[in-house]
Motif scaffolding. Structure first.
Motif: not given
Lengths: 189, 104
Positions: A128-154
């Motif tokens: 809610d505080a935008d400290m974390l985001q979710r990124a799609s895994c390039g290999s399995c497609g699942g969405r995982f917790v990462t730091h907000a504003y981390d680069p997530v393209h790969d």
């Protein structure tokens, strides 16, 4: 707080009991209900038979970046997503329902729960505080917790690219084992 | 050569599944919808069915079909075995007696 309706108070008590039986800490109870601290303490002692632990809540988002907590946190967030989208379900109910589902799935896989309800609740607050985001895994497609504003393209998740010492650590979530024991007792009652 | 058609078992399984889905939905609608993978429309439909109506719907759908099929293949008498395999408590009494009078 004085003019609160009796029904709303009863609802708060019911929620507090459920949260305590799932292993919630006092901070979560205080934030999510409008009951007084004394009443919450009484509820806590009655349900758990002991005083609540003192001290601050864990406040770092880094805990969710370790391999195992990340997988469990991502699983919880997947459940929570569904409940959050449902109309007519408030934030706390969504957390509780998602946490129940999480515990059921962990039980079904014969694993130890890593996430406690308080951690799960903090996780939602981090989102809610935008400290974390979710990124799609390039290999399995699942969405995982990462730091907000981390680069997530790969981004590759911890399950597709397991660290070599994954699951070998001795540390176990002691809160969660406790929570599960209390929960099974609550179910029998 | 004896070959079982599993129709009774399939029907019982379906009925049990339907009743379970109803029970889950009544207990916790949102979680049940997630678990069963159904939307609002189906959930409303299932919750709306009364305990009396589910077996009745099943009887109508399956027993009538079964009656036709069995009457062709095995002759009279087979139908009553089908109905007897339903838990009697799930069958409304008047329906059971009235069906019994019907000619096959």
């Amino acid at each position: 707080m004085k003019n609160k309706s009796v029904i709303a108070e009863a609802d708060d008590v019911r929620r507090a009991v459920e949260m305590v039986s799932l292993g919630a800490r006092m901070q979560m109870l205080e934030a999510e209900t409008s009951l007084s601290r004394e009443r919450l303490l009484k509820i806590y002692k009655e349900v758990r038979g002991m005083s609540p632990p003192k001290g601050m809540l864990p406040f770092s988002t880094d805990w969710f970046m370790a391999w195992q907590p990340n997988v469990h946190g991502s699983l919880f967030m997947a459940f929570h997503d569904y409940f959050r989208q449902r109309p007519g379900l408030n934030g706390l109910d969504a957390v509780i329902k998602a946490y129940h589902l999480y515990l059921d799935h962990v039980d079904a896989a014969a694993l130890e729960p890593v996430l406690s309800i308080t951690r799960a609740w903090t996780l939602v607050r981090f989102f809610d505080a935008d400290m974390l985001q979710r990124a799609s895994c390039g290999s399995c497609g699942g969405r995982f917790v990462t730091h907000a504003y981390d680069p997530v393209h790969d981004y590759t998740c911890g399950l597709c690219n397991m660290p070599s010492r994954a699951g070998k650590g001795k540390k176990r979530g002691k809160v969660s084992v406790n929570a599960r024991a209390v929960r099974s007792r609550a179910l029998i009652d | 050569l004896k070959r079982s058609d599993y129709q009774d078992e399939i029907r019982e399984l379906n009925l049990a599944h339907l009743m379970l889905a109803q029970k889950m939905l009544r207990e916790d609608r949102e979680t049940a919808m997630f678990r069963l993978g159904i939307g609002d429309a189906v959930a409303d439909l299932l919750i709306g069915w009364s305990a009396w109506r589910v077996p009745r719907w099943f009887c109508r759908r399956f027993a009538s079909m079964m009656r036709c099929l069995r009457a062709c293949s095995r002759g009279r008498g087979a139908t009553w075995r089908v109905r007897a395999s339903m838990p009697p408590s799930l069958l409304p009494a008047n329906r059971r007696t009235s069906r019994r009078k019907e000619p096959e």
